[in-house]
Design a protein around this motif. Structure first.
Motif, PDB file in Angstrom:
ATOM      1  N   PHE A 119     -42.042 -36.790 -21.781  1.00 53.07           N
ATOM      2  CA  PHE A 119     -41.963 -37.704 -22.913  1.00 53.07           C
ATOM      3  C   PHE A 119     -43.385 -38.140 -23.274  1.00 53.07           C
ATOM      4  O   PHE A 119     -44.240 -38.278 -22.393  1.00 53.07           O
TER       5      PHE A 119
ATOM      6  N   TYR B 282     -38.330 -33.702 -17.936  1.00 54.49           N
ATOM      7  CA  TYR B 282     -38.889 -33.942 -19.267  1.00 54.49           C
ATOM      8  C   TYR B 282     -40.365 -34.289 -19.218  1.00 54.49           C
ATOM      9  O   TYR B 282     -40.874 -34.789 -18.200  1.00 54.49           O
TER      10      TYR B 282
ATOM     11  N   THR C 140     -36.402 -42.077 -25.797  1.00 52.96           N
ATOM     12  CA  THR C 140     -36.483 -41.559 -27.166  1.00 52.96           C
ATOM     13  C   THR C 140     -36.177 -42.641 -28.201  1.00 52.96           C
ATOM     14  O   THR C 140     -36.760 -42.648 -29.290  1.00 52.96           O
TER      15      THR C 140
ATOM     16  N   TYR D 161     -32.728 -40.755 -21.130  1.00 51.76           N
ATOM     17  CA  TYR D 161     -33.205 -40.049 -22.320  1.00 51.76           C
ATOM     18  C   TYR D 161     -33.198 -40.973 -23.526  1.00 51.76           C
ATOM     19  O   TYR D 161     -34.168 -41.050 -24.293  1.00 51.76           O
TER      20      TYR D 161
ATOM     21  N   ARG E 185     -38.100 -30.589 -27.035  1.00 55.97           N
ATOM     22  CA  ARG E 185     -37.391 -30.628 -28.312  1.00 55.97           C
ATOM     23  C   ARG E 185     -38.371 -30.529 -29.483  1.00 55.97           C
ATOM     24  O   ARG E 185     -38.092 -29.858 -30.487  1.00 55.97           O
ATOM     25  N   THR E 186     -39.517 -31.172 -29.365  1.00 61.22           N
ATOM     26  CA  THR E 186     -40.512 -31.103 -30.437  1.00 61.22           C
ATOM     27  C   THR E 186     -40.955 -29.670 -30.685  1.00 61.22           C
ATOM     28  O   THR E 186     -41.066 -29.231 -31.825  1.00 61.22           O
TER      29      THR E 186
ATOM     30  N   TYR F 243     -40.670 -42.763 -27.814  1.00 62.55           N
ATOM     31  CA  TYR F 243     -41.221 -41.543 -27.226  1.00 62.55           C
ATOM     32  C   TYR F 243     -40.565 -40.315 -27.850  1.00 62.55           C
ATOM     33  O   TYR F 243     -39.398 -40.363 -28.254  1.00 62.55           O
ATOM     34  N   ASP F 244     -41.315 -39.222 -27.887  1.00 61.89           N
ATOM     35  CA  ASP F 244     -40.757 -37.930 -28.262  1.00 61.89           C
ATOM     36  C   ASP F 244     -40.576 -37.082 -27.011  1.00 61.89           C
ATOM     37  O   ASP F 244     -41.256 -37.277 -25.984  1.00 61.89           O
ATOM     38  N   ASP F 245     -39.665 -36.129 -27.108  1.00 73.13           N
ATOM     39  CA  ASP F 245     -39.348 -35.179 -26.037  1.00 73.13           C
ATOM     40  C   ASP F 245     -40.099 -33.884 -26.349  1.00 73.13           C
ATOM     41  O   ASP F 245     -39.823 -33.226 -27.352  1.00 73.13           O
TER      42      ASP F 245
END
Length: 344
Positions: free
Chosen positions: A303, A301, A262, A258, A271-272, A266-268
């Protein structure tokens, strides 16, 4: 009035960013819907490596194969296809796409369960038309399951894409980092893991998106972490925006896979869209009959690179009691995750 609307949109975007939530899609964007789903190989194989004698290994292998039969992938594939029919993702990353064979100890083996073929067939029956654009085969293990029979298990991950969706540069690779376990009586199991990727054309956009899927090694953090670093380095060579999805076998923490993604730009997606809570994708009992649900960890996930992509929705599938088969089986020991991405 136009200025007021523009100010309102900016304010909404700032609030969303502050809360870690997705901002509204902007006009002129194109969307790509992706999903990741560990569809469960059908049995818990971990006890095999703990066998203390050859006889115990045969017994445990027989129990595992019986569990594959009992967890009834044809029925689960129908349940999974119904879930996917509601979502209709354009690209699906699948993990534990098992191939099981069985036969006499000294004779040929015949296929008993080809999860990829079974699922594609059930998707067609549900009115969905996908093709396997990339498949990574991470190895085959063959063991006796009784005094007269043996069985083989081939582990695979796959990327399915909707028919008609242009795809190029399909690729599959194995990680250099592997798990090697030797039983007390000298039988060695080598567990390889891999990843696959395709470059997908997005309608109305001049660029493509590289979609990658993987299933990292559970239970041994140094190996899992090394595999995540290999994947990150490989995807860094992409000329296109990247989304990496799959079962990363890691909690959303600053260390491990993770953190690799991140902290690396990268974004998750979960969570975004939803913030840090919820999104549990693992893990039900090996027999898939537990009630209530035991999903209590987030390890699967999507990502994505926020420079060119943004997540506007993220939804779990296969996590509700109503999603089970008529005989009470969960569709998988994991929940699936479906994410809608905007491509800027």
């Amino acid at each position: 009035m136009a200025r007021r609307w523009a100010s309102l949109l900016v304010a909404v975007g700032l609030v969303a960013a502050t809360l870690g939530l997705a901002a509204p899609a902007q006009a002129g964007t194109r969307q790509l819907k992706v999903a990741t789903y560990n569809i469960y190989l059908g049995a818990d194989l971990a006890p095999l490596a703990l066998a203390q004698t050859p006889q115990e290994l045969v017994e445990r292998a027989g129990i595992a194969y019986d569990q594959v039969v009992a967890t009834d992938f044809p029925s689960r594939a129908r349940a999974i296809s119904r879930l996917l029919r509601k979502e209709r993702p354009e690209v699906i990353g699948l993990q534990e796409v098992a191939l099981w064979k069985k036969g006499p100890l000294t004779g040929p083996l015949h296929t008993t369960y080809d999860f990829l073929d079974i699922l594609l067939r059930e998707l067609r029956r549900a009115g969905l038309h996908y093709r396997a654009a990339a498949v990574d085969n991470t190895g085959t293990t063959t063991l006796p399951i009784s005094a007269t029979e043996r069985a083989s298990f081939t582990n695979r991950d796959a990327i399915l894409v909707q028919d008609g969706l242009p795809v190029t540069n399909a690729q599959s690779h194995l990680y250099a980092a592997k798990l090697v376990v030797t039983t007390p009586f000298g039988v060695t199991f080598t567990t390889a893991r891999g990843w696959s990727a395709v470059d997908v054309a997005v309608k109305g956009k001049p660029t493509r998106v590289r979609v990658a899927t993987t299933h990292l090694q559970p239970g041994v953090p140094p190996i899992r972490n090394a595999q995540a670093q290999e994947l990150y380095a490989a995807l860094a060579q992409s000329p296109y925006p990247v989304t990496a999805l799959g079962d990363f076998n890691a909690l959303p923490e600053a260390t491990g896979p993770y953190g690799t993604f991140t902290a690396g730009g990268y974004d998750d997606a979960w969570r975004t869209v939803h913030g840090p809570g919820g999104g549990f994708t693992a893990v039900q009992d090996p027999d898939l009959r537990n009630l209530p649900s035991k999903l209590s960890e987030r390890i699967d996930y999507v990502f994505y690179q926020p420079t060119h992509l943004s997540a506007v929705s993220a939804d779990l599938i296969g996590d509700k009691v109503r999603d089970r088969t008529p005989t009470g089986l969960w569709p998988s020991d994991h929940a699936g995750l479906v994410v809608r991405l905007c491509v800027r």
